[in-house]
Design an enzyme around this catalytic site. Sequence first.
Site, short mmCIF file in Angstrom:
data_model
loop_
_atom_site.label_atom_id
_atom_site.label_comp_id
_atom_site.label_asym_id
_atom_site.label_seq_id
_atom_site.Cartn_x
_atom_site.Cartn_y
_atom_site.Cartn_z
CG HIS A 10 -1.72 -1.36 1.22
ND1 HIS A 10 -2.67 -1.74 0.30
CD2 HIS A 10 -1.58 -2.43 2.08
CE1 HIS A 10 -3.11 -2.95 0.60
NE2 HIS A 10 -2.46 -3.40 1.67
CD GLU A 15 -1.80 -3.81 5.07
OE1 GLU A 15 -1.24 -4.78 4.52
OE2 GLU A 15 -3.02 -3.56 4.93
CG HIS A 42 0.88 -6.84 2.47
ND1 HIS A 42 -0.02 -5.94 1.94
CD2 HIS A 42 1.70 -7.20 1.44
CE1 HIS A 42 0.25 -5.74 0.66
NE2 HIS A 42 1.29 -6.49 0.33
CD GLU A 64 -1.28 -10.01 4.72
OE1 GLU A 64 -1.24 -9.08 5.57
OE2 GLU A 64 -1.80 -9.88 3.59
#
Length: 310
Positions: free
Chosen positions: A100, A137, A192, A274
Amino acid sequence: MSNGSFPPTFRRPSGLLLAVAVLLVAGAAGWLAWSAFAGDGSGERGGRAPHASGEPAGGPGGESPDASPDPAGDRPGADPSGDAGDRSLRGKVVVIDPGHNPHNGEHAAKIARTVDVGTHKKECDTVGAATASGYSEAEYTLDVARRVRRLLEDRGAEVRLTQDGDRPYGPCVDERAEIGNRAHADAVVSVHADGSGTGNRGFHVIAPARVRAGKADTSAITGPSRTLADRLIDRFGRATGAAPANYLGGGSGLTVRDDLGGLNLSAVPKVFIECGNMRDSEDAALLTDARWRERAARGIADGVTDFLRD
């Protein structure tokens, strides 16, 4: 004798002998003084461990101001996982992909446009998840990516980020894959943090499924990507003390997906990690802790290092 000479049984000491005697006496006196100062030779002087400030290491309380429960240490700038001067990754190229972008929300229309990921079309990018306190995030991934870069560069690797807070949004998922491909990277890790439900805890690594559709072909990278995933699962868990996710992957810490453009379009070994669930309060407490992020970065760097040394 009347002429002042010594009897034949005695000889005047020479100048050399007198000098040696003086040196021996001085040396003995010095040794005695040093012994009184040095104590019993155990490293203590005057009953105290040597420390530049005159206080025990860490100050009067005995604890360093930046002490950590992690015995390996987690201060930025330190790389406790390898030997000092370790340059074993020289010649290796690593791409770290911070998921992101902190500014994606300011460019909603641009990140909503779709791109071709081989199996289907999907959004260029999203804003990502966030904790209940508003820690995003995108902030997390950029911070960890920069820490990973430092650690890997210390080991001799050439490290590139897909974005370093220097873009207005994105890049889109197809471009993220292309950055790794153009670099001919030896390994790519996309960082992430998940946005699952409360009570879902832990980390997991996503490896690419075998995909051949449109411009996507992962047949050459599924094997090495799986090896990279295994190394990351091992090292990330050891560095952070975190458990594999309790809500997917059957507790293995591994999932395999065919719908992520960043994996589908990659021509080099690549995985996603993650690091935890931002929407669970316990995981969020870790993700927002700078010291834990340093351990997370070390786990990622160590996993990549193990993979590249194989």
